[in-house]
Enzyme design. Structure first.
Site, PDB file in Angstrom:
ATOM      1  N   ASP A   7      69.899  42.036  52.232  1.00 27.62           N
ATOM      2  CA  ASP A   7      68.483  41.955  52.605  1.00 27.62           C
ATOM      3  C   ASP A   7      68.306  40.848  53.641  1.00 27.62           C
ATOM      4  O   ASP A   7      69.080  39.880  53.673  1.00 27.62           O
ATOM      5  CB  ASP A   7      67.609  41.658  51.380  1.00 27.62           C
ATOM      6  CG  ASP A   7      66.128  41.728  51.712  1.00 27.62           C
ATOM      7  OD1 ASP A   7      65.651  42.810  52.081  1.00 27.62           O
ATOM      8  OD2 ASP A   7      65.444  40.688  51.625  1.00 27.62           O
ATOM      9  N   GLU A   9      65.198  38.446  55.926  1.00 31.07           N
ATOM     10  CA  GLU A   9      63.814  38.069  56.237  1.00 31.07           C
ATOM     11  C   GLU A   9      63.771  37.765  57.731  1.00 31.07           C
ATOM     12  O   GLU A   9      64.765  37.287  58.303  1.00 31.07           O
ATOM     13  CB  GLU A   9      63.360  36.858  55.424  1.00 31.07           C
ATOM     14  CG  GLU A   9      63.351  37.076  53.919  1.00 31.07           C
ATOM     15  CD  GLU A   9      62.393  38.155  53.456  1.00 31.07           C
ATOM     16  OE1 GLU A   9      61.409  38.427  54.194  1.00 31.07           O
ATOM     17  OE2 GLU A   9      62.616  38.736  52.384  1.00 31.07           O
ATOM     18  N   ASP A  52      51.495  36.762  59.671  1.00 23.49           N
ATOM     19  CA  ASP A  52      51.610  37.720  58.569  1.00 23.49           C
ATOM     20  C   ASP A  52      52.990  37.649  57.914  1.00 23.49           C
ATOM     21  O   ASP A  52      53.116  37.775  56.692  1.00 23.49           O
ATOM     22  CB  ASP A  52      51.346  39.139  59.072  1.00 23.49           C
ATOM     23  CG  ASP A  52      49.880  39.368  59.414  1.00 23.49           C
ATOM     24  OD1 ASP A  52      49.036  38.567  58.950  1.00 23.49           O
ATOM     25  OD2 ASP A  52      49.578  40.337  60.137  1.00 23.49           O
ATOM     26  N   HIS A  57      57.150  35.643  53.449  1.00 22.16           N
ATOM     27  CA  HIS A  57      58.354  34.919  53.014  1.00 22.16           C
ATOM     28  C   HIS A  57      58.146  33.416  52.823  1.00 22.16           C
ATOM     29  O   HIS A  57      58.931  32.766  52.131  1.00 22.16           O
ATOM     30  CB  HIS A  57      59.527  35.162  53.973  1.00 22.16           C
ATOM     31  CG  HIS A  57      59.234  34.868  55.415  1.00 22.16           C
ATOM     32  ND1 HIS A  57      58.935  33.612  55.890  1.00 22.16           N
ATOM     33  CD2 HIS A  57      59.233  35.687  56.507  1.00 22.16           C
ATOM     34  CE1 HIS A  57      58.765  33.651  57.192  1.00 22.16           C
ATOM     35  NE2 HIS A  57      58.925  34.906  57.605  1.00 22.16           N
ATOM     36  N   HIS A 152      58.805  36.905  49.134  1.00 16.58           N
ATOM     37  CA  HIS A 152      60.046  37.578  49.474  1.00 16.58           C
ATOM     38  C   HIS A 152      61.113  36.545  49.809  1.00 16.58           C
ATOM     39  O   HIS A 152      60.850  35.554  50.487  1.00 16.58           O
ATOM     40  CB  HIS A 152      59.843  38.493  50.692  1.00 16.58           C
ATOM     41  CG  HIS A 152      59.036  39.708  50.397  1.00 16.58           C
ATOM     42  ND1 HIS A 152      59.305  40.941  50.944  1.00 16.58           N
ATOM     43  CD2 HIS A 152      57.954  39.886  49.607  1.00 16.58           C
ATOM     44  CE1 HIS A 152      58.429  41.816  50.510  1.00 16.58           C
ATOM     45  NE2 HIS A 152      57.591  41.197  49.702  1.00 16.58           N
ATOM     46  N   ASP A 157      65.815  39.133  46.636  1.00 18.25           N
ATOM     47  CA  ASP A 157      65.550  40.558  46.817  1.00 18.25           C
ATOM     48  C   ASP A 157      66.834  41.373  46.746  1.00 18.25           C
ATOM     49  O   ASP A 157      66.842  42.493  46.224  1.00 18.25           O
ATOM     50  CB  ASP A 157      64.842  40.802  48.150  1.00 18.25           C
ATOM     51  CG  ASP A 157      63.391  40.342  48.126  1.00 18.25           C
ATOM     52  OD1 ASP A 157      62.951  39.827  47.081  1.00 18.25           O
ATOM     53  OD2 ASP A 157      62.706  40.487  49.153  1.00 18.25           O
TER      54      ASP A 157
END
EC number: 2.7.7.7
Length: 242
Positions: A7, A9, A52, A57, A152, A157
């Protein structure tokens, strides 16, 4: 089989317009078991996160300022994932960002370094059409504890997704059985091919066949004669198999 649940970010939603990766989390599975051989990097993207994205995160530019750039960890990442099957939720997003980072370094695309990429979002959409299939929704549906996920984070994750993937694919193992869990964790896959054995065929007893016929009759009545089992039997011209 060695699998890596991955995963990322990012600073925003578009790698093509300059957004960059700020975090990568990887969790290793061997023989569908967690090995603990995981990887985690925070990265300096050399740009600010969109507002946003920051809400998602919570990783600030100040925190990332002294972290390595992607170029500094690229070789380590590619060596780690090399030849593995990669599991990602919404793979197009993460692979797109990884491809862009590798392109900036003059390297081939991400898929050139791995065996395969599995998209659990696509899997979930096929298994649960019309339902929400975000990672949180799948955790709730499959009984995976995500109570610690307030923001997140790539490693968290990836850990959650590993549990989700194992639950999504439970019962789909091939006819190859690992003999030693210790060997599997060590990357040694000693297997027994079950196809070499002749499996016994257990026929239904008269009582079981009668109960089966009664259940079909009830289904046929409830469906107005549209029981699929009956229709297929009539079309094939064969007797129902109890």
């Amino acid at each position: 089989m060695r699998q890596i649940v991955l995963d990322t970010e990012t600073t925003g939603l578009s790698a093509e317009t300059g957004d960059r990766i700020i975090e990568i989390g990887c969790v290793e599975l061997v023989g569908r078991k967690l090995t603990g051989n995981n990887r985690h990097w925070y990265l300096n993207p050399e740009r600010e996160s969109h507002e946003d994205a920051l809400k998602v995160h919570g990783i600030t530019s100040e925190f990332l300022r002294d972290k390595p750039k992607f170029a500094a960890v690229a070789d380590e990442l590619l060596e780690y994932v090399g030849g593995a099957e990669i599991i990602i939720h919404n793979a197009a997003f993460d692979v797109g960002f990884l491809n862009k980072e590798l392109e900036l370094l003059g390297k081939p695309g991400f898929r050139n370094f791995v065996d395969n990429v599995i998209d659990t979002f696509a899997m979930a959409k096929e298994m649960y059409p019309g339902k929400r299939n975000s990672l949180d929704a799948l955790c709730d549906r499959l009984g995976v504890d995500n109570s610690g996920r307030t923001l997140h984070g790539a490693l968290l994750d990836a850990e959650l997704l590993a549990d989700v993937y194992i639950n999504l694919t439970r019962g789909q193992e091939a006819l190859l059985m690992d003999v030693s869990p210790q060997d599997a964790v060590a990357g040694i896959q000693t297997r027994v091919d079950l196809r070499q054995f002749t499996l016994p065929v257990l026929l239904a007893s008269e009582q079981e066949a009668a109960a089966h016929e009664e259940m079909l009759a009830q289904l046929d009545k409830a469906s107005g004669g549209k029981t699929l089992w009956r229709i297929q039997t009539r079309e094939s011209g064969s007797a129902p198999v109890a």
